[in-house]
Motif scaffolding. Sequence first.
Motif, short mmCIF file in Angstrom:
data_model
loop_
_atom_site.label_atom_id
_atom_site.label_comp_id
_atom_site.label_asym_id
_atom_site.label_seq_id
_atom_site.Cartn_x
_atom_site.Cartn_y
_atom_site.Cartn_z
N GLU A 1 -13.84 20.53 35.16
CA GLU A 1 -14.77 22.19 35.00
C GLU A 1 -15.43 22.31 36.32
O GLU A 1 -15.73 23.33 37.11
CB GLU A 1 -15.13 22.18 33.74
N PHE A 2 -16.43 21.18 36.92
CA PHE A 2 -17.70 21.31 37.77
C PHE A 2 -16.83 21.28 38.90
O PHE A 2 -16.75 22.15 39.44
CB PHE A 2 -18.10 20.24 37.57
N TYR A 3 -15.90 21.05 39.65
CA TYR A 3 -15.10 20.96 40.45
C TYR A 3 -14.66 22.52 40.34
O TYR A 3 -14.14 23.15 41.38
CB TYR A 3 -13.98 19.41 41.18
N ARG A 4 -14.02 22.94 39.18
CA ARG A 4 -13.23 24.25 39.57
C ARG A 4 -13.93 25.71 39.48
O ARG A 4 -13.53 26.17 40.16
CB ARG A 4 -12.31 24.68 37.93
N VAL A 5 -15.22 25.83 39.33
CA VAL A 5 -16.03 26.42 39.29
C VAL A 5 -17.01 26.43 40.49
O VAL A 5 -17.19 26.81 41.45
CB VAL A 5 -17.27 26.53 38.16
N ASN A 6 -17.39 25.09 40.98
CA ASN A 6 -18.10 24.76 42.36
C ASN A 6 -17.05 24.57 43.92
O ASN A 6 -17.82 24.14 44.66
CB ASN A 6 -19.38 23.92 41.72
N ARG A 7 -16.40 24.25 43.51
CA ARG A 7 -15.34 23.28 44.95
C ARG A 7 -15.65 22.26 45.58
O ARG A 7 -15.79 22.23 46.30
CB ARG A 7 -14.63 24.52 45.35
N LEU B 1 -10.05 9.93 39.24
CA LEU B 1 -10.79 10.49 40.51
C LEU B 1 -10.27 10.92 42.05
O LEU B 1 -10.75 12.11 42.23
CB LEU B 1 -12.13 9.84 40.16
N LEU B 2 -9.31 9.78 42.62
CA LEU B 2 -8.73 10.48 43.67
C LEU B 2 -7.92 11.43 43.25
O LEU B 2 -7.80 12.35 44.58
CB LEU B 2 -8.33 9.33 44.18
N GLU B 3 -7.28 11.88 42.76
CA GLU B 3 -5.76 12.13 42.02
C GLU B 3 -6.43 14.20 41.81
O GLU B 3 -6.43 15.00 42.45
CB GLU B 3 -5.02 11.95 40.76
N LEU B 4 -8.32 14.24 41.73
CA LEU B 4 -9.10 14.98 42.16
C LEU B 4 -9.59 15.62 43.04
O LEU B 4 -9.87 16.67 43.18
CB LEU B 4 -10.15 14.81 40.67
N LEU C 1 -3.79 19.19 43.80
CA LEU C 1 -5.03 19.24 43.82
C LEU C 1 -5.81 20.49 43.91
O LEU C 1 -7.11 20.54 43.93
CB LEU C 1 -5.23 17.97 44.95
N GLY C 2 -4.85 21.53 44.38
CA GLY C 2 -5.97 22.90 44.55
C GLY C 2 -6.76 22.66 46.09
O GLY C 2 -7.83 24.11 46.52
N HIS C 3 -6.37 21.70 47.23
CA HIS C 3 -7.22 21.63 48.53
C HIS C 3 -5.89 21.20 49.25
O HIS C 3 -5.35 19.96 48.63
CB HIS C 3 -8.58 20.89 48.34
N MET C 4 -6.52 20.90 50.64
CA MET C 4 -6.08 19.86 51.15
C MET C 4 -6.87 18.72 52.19
O MET C 4 -6.74 18.32 52.69
CB MET C 4 -5.37 20.97 52.70
N LYS C 5 -7.78 18.58 51.04
CA LYS C 5 -9.01 17.85 51.63
C LYS C 5 -8.50 15.86 51.40
O LYS C 5 -9.07 15.63 50.13
CB LYS C 5 -10.64 17.55 50.95
#
Length: 147
Positions: free
Chosen positions: A14-20, A74-77, A114-118
């Motif tokens: 949730e923290f990542y979803r909100v703050n990226r 964690l890596l998948e996130l 993942l919602g990103h390409m990092k």
Amino acid sequence: EFTTWEDHFQMLVEFYRVNRHFNVPRPEEGNREDNSEVSEGLRFYRWVRQVRYAYRSYIKGKDSILSENRVNQLLELGFEFKKPPPATGVSKVAIPEAPFERRLEQLKKCQQELGHMKIDYRYHKMDNLGDWALGVSKRHKDWQEGK
């Protein structure tokens, strides 16, 4: 009050979803008795810090709160255990040959999941996509610098 690994992990999601990002700030402690949100935030901050420290033990093969499953979660996130090492520090997992078009499809799939390409260099799924992406990034940087 005891919070489970899964509870903290969901808080991280949730923290990542909100703050990226995963740079969880340390909350102002103030008067902890009056503010349960600060106490919860402080526990979460400490948990994230503990995960980063535990990863060091995990990669050295020492006892750790992290299991392979938890590290993979964690890596998948896209969690960043620490700053990525220089490009010369790629993992020792072989990078299988794959057509460029296939790699692009894998990148698209990662972005959807993942919602990103990092892509973390330790992401060894999809024919070791992480190390491949790191190599591409390094070659692109070298090209930009005229090397």
